[in-house]
Structures are given as C-alpha cells and as structure tokens.
Design a protein around this motif. Structure first.
Motif, PDB file in Angstrom:
ATOM      1  N   ARG A  59       0.835  -1.218   0.000  1.00  0.00           N
ATOM      2  CA  ARG A  59       0.000   0.000   0.000  1.00  0.00           C
ATOM      3  C   ARG A  59       0.864   1.261   0.000  1.00  0.00           C
ATOM      4  O   ARG A  59       0.531   2.248  -0.647  1.00  0.00           O
ATOM      5  N   LYS A  60       1.996   1.226   0.710  1.00  0.00           N
ATOM      6  CA  LYS A  60       2.916   2.370   0.711  1.00  0.00           C
ATOM      7  C   LYS A  60       3.677   2.451  -0.616  1.00  0.00           C
ATOM      8  O   LYS A  60       3.912   3.535  -1.135  1.00  0.00           O
ATOM      9  N   LEU A  61       4.061   1.305  -1.135  1.00  0.00           N
ATOM     10  CA  LEU A  61       4.767   1.257  -2.412  1.00  0.00           C
ATOM     11  C   LEU A  61       3.903   1.858  -3.520  1.00  0.00           C
ATOM     12  O   LEU A  61       4.354   2.725  -4.275  1.00  0.00           O
ATOM     13  N   VAL A  62       2.659   1.434  -3.606  1.00  0.00           N
ATOM     14  CA  VAL A  62       1.737   1.965  -4.616  1.00  0.00           C
ATOM     15  C   VAL A  62       1.433   3.436  -4.336  1.00  0.00           C
ATOM     16  O   VAL A  62       1.306   4.238  -5.264  1.00  0.00           O
ATOM     17  N   PHE A 130      21.067  -3.422  -7.020  1.00  0.00           N
ATOM     18  CA  PHE A 130      20.523  -2.808  -5.817  1.00  0.00           C
ATOM     19  C   PHE A 130      19.702  -3.846  -5.080  1.00  0.00           C
ATOM     20  O   PHE A 130      18.757  -4.407  -5.628  1.00  0.00           O
ATOM     21  N   GLU A 131      20.077  -4.123  -3.843  1.00  0.00           N
ATOM     22  CA  GLU A 131      19.410  -5.123  -3.002  1.00  0.00           C
ATOM     23  C   GLU A 131      19.350  -6.489  -3.686  1.00  0.00           C
ATOM     24  O   GLU A 131      18.439  -7.261  -3.440  1.00  0.00           O
ATOM     25  N   GLY A 132      20.309  -6.766  -4.551  1.00  0.00           N
ATOM     26  CA  GLY A 132      20.350  -8.053  -5.233  1.00  0.00           C
ATOM     27  C   GLY A 132      19.232  -8.233  -6.251  1.00  0.00           C
ATOM     28  O   GLY A 132      19.022  -9.324  -6.768  1.00  0.00           O
ATOM     29  N   ASP A 133      18.497  -7.150  -6.531  1.00  0.00           N
ATOM     30  CA  ASP A 133      17.365  -7.196  -7.449  1.00  0.00           C
ATOM     31  C   ASP A 133      17.878  -7.423  -8.875  1.00  0.00           C
ATOM     32  O   ASP A 133      18.584  -6.578  -9.425  1.00  0.00           O
ATOM     33  N   GLY A 161      13.898  -4.604  -5.258  1.00  0.00           N
ATOM     34  CA  GLY A 161      13.448  -5.796  -4.548  1.00  0.00           C
ATOM     35  C   GLY A 161      11.944  -5.896  -4.442  1.00  0.00           C
ATOM     36  O   GLY A 161      11.396  -6.942  -4.108  1.00  0.00           O
ATOM     37  N   HIS A 162      11.240  -4.778  -4.745  1.00  0.00           N
ATOM     38  CA  HIS A 162       9.785  -4.762  -4.593  1.00  0.00           C
ATOM     39  C   HIS A 162       9.066  -4.136  -5.786  1.00  0.00           C
ATOM     40  O   HIS A 162       7.860  -4.249  -5.887  1.00  0.00           O
ATOM     41  N   ASP A 163       9.794  -3.453  -6.667  1.00  0.00           N
ATOM     42  CA  ASP A 163       9.162  -2.640  -7.704  1.00  0.00           C
ATOM     43  C   ASP A 163       8.964  -3.336  -9.047  1.00  0.00           C
ATOM     44  O   ASP A 163       8.399  -2.761  -9.967  1.00  0.00           O
ATOM     45  N   SER A 164       9.423  -4.564  -9.186  1.00  0.00           N
ATOM     46  CA  SER A 164       9.164  -5.328 -10.413  1.00  0.00           C
ATOM     47  C   SER A 164       8.942  -6.784 -10.014  1.00  0.00           C
ATOM     48  O   SER A 164       9.810  -7.408  -9.422  1.00  0.00           O
TER      49      SER A 164
END
Length: 195
Positions: A59-62, A130-133, A161-164
């Motif tokens: 919810r924060k990411l979006v 970045f963050e192993g992403d 790590g969270h955006d794709s």
C-alpha cells in the motif's frame, strides 16, 4: 555529431540529477556499496538501500508510485552511469529497457515506454545490483511500479526488490495483479515524514 553528443549528455545529466533529487531530496533512498568476496569470483557488487518507506508494504509502495502497470520487456536499450555527487566517487549504472504496457493498475502509461532500473554493468564489467534485485529480462512480463520522470520522459523503478514482480504464469499473474489492485484501493500516499 557534436549536437547528438551534447543532447545525449544533457539527457544523461537530467536523468541523473532527477534520480538523485528524487531519492535524496525526498529522503526516499540512500545506499552504500558492499564489496565482498563475491566480487572477486563473479564480479557482482551489491548496493544496499535505505528507504524512507517500507517497499514490502504494498500500500505504501503503490502510494509512492505514479504509474503501476503490467508490461512485457521488449529489449534492453542501454546502460549509462549516473553522475556521482562526490568528485571521484564510484559510478552508479542505470539500465534502460523498452517495455510494452499491457494493463494499467494505477496511472495511464501506454504504448512502449522506457523504464529505468538502477543497476547494471559498470565500466570495469562488474554487475551492480541494488538489493540483489536482478535486472529486467527481455521477453518477460512484469508488474512494474514506477514514478514518471518528466525531465527525461521515462519511468523510474522506485524500490529495489519490490518494484518489479516477474509474472511467470496465468495463475501467478492473477494473484499479483489482484494484490496490487487492492493495494491501490487502500494506498497510503507518501509523506516525507513517514517511516
């Protein structure tokens, strides 16, 4: 030739300054490099990120993102280095991808767009993640969480790590898209003071 170089340099500087301004001025991202024994064996550098919000909280990411969409990576366009804020400091590569937008969750991205991902190969050939992403893979479909960068006319991934999220099959795609649609309905807009 000189005009093309000058235009490309201006675009790179605008992209770099925008990414730095977005991350630093908002206090959203800061990072440090971790060079360990892995570098000497497989030449991968891990860049750890400190964020002003928890990217795992959808919810924060979006709420931080402008467009969120499902897209298929068409091809890798290029990797460039962002200017570092410290003279003589290490370079930070950014890799650009052509992505065909398939379905919008938030915002209105359309057609084939350019998506910037922090990371890529530096001038010494080391892969910086970045963050192993892992970097986006051409031919693959992803749910992509970005912010529009007006200066360069591109979309910037926002939380390594969270955006794709790679969409590997129909069942997984339905679950991921549903989760992000629900997060959009309940989004928590970003405020510079939140943590």
């Amino acid at each position: 030739m000189r005009l093309v170089f000058k235009s490309r340099l201006c675009t790179l500087i605008a992209l770099g300054l925008t990414a730095i301004a977005l991350g630093r001025a908002l206090g959203v991202l800061s990072g440090y490099r971790s060079i360990d024994d892995a570098r000497s064996t497989n030449h991968v550098l891990s860049i750890h990120v400190s964020s002003a919000f928890d990217g795992a909280e959808t919810r924060k990411l979006v709420g931080f993102a402008t467009p969120v969409f499902v897209g298929r990576v068409v091809r890798t366009l290029e990797t460039d280095s962002l200017p570092d804020t410290a003279p003589g400091g290490p370079e930070t590569p950014v890799t650009r991808f052509a992505v065909e937008v398939g379905e919008n969750i938030k915002g209105r991205a359309e057609g084939t767009v350019t998506v910037n991902q922090m990371g890529g190969h530096d001038s010494e050939g080391s892969l910086m993640l970045f963050e192993g992403d892992p970097l986006l893979v051409p031919g693959q479909e992803y749910l992509i969480v970005t912010r529009w960068v007006r200066a360069s006319g591109t979309y910037q991934l926002v939380a390594p790590g969270h955006d794709s999220v790679r969409l590997e099959n129909a069942r997984g795609r339905i679950a991921v898209v549903s989760r992000f649609r629900e997060a959009y309905r309940e989004e928590i807009p970003f405020a510079a003071t939140q943590r």
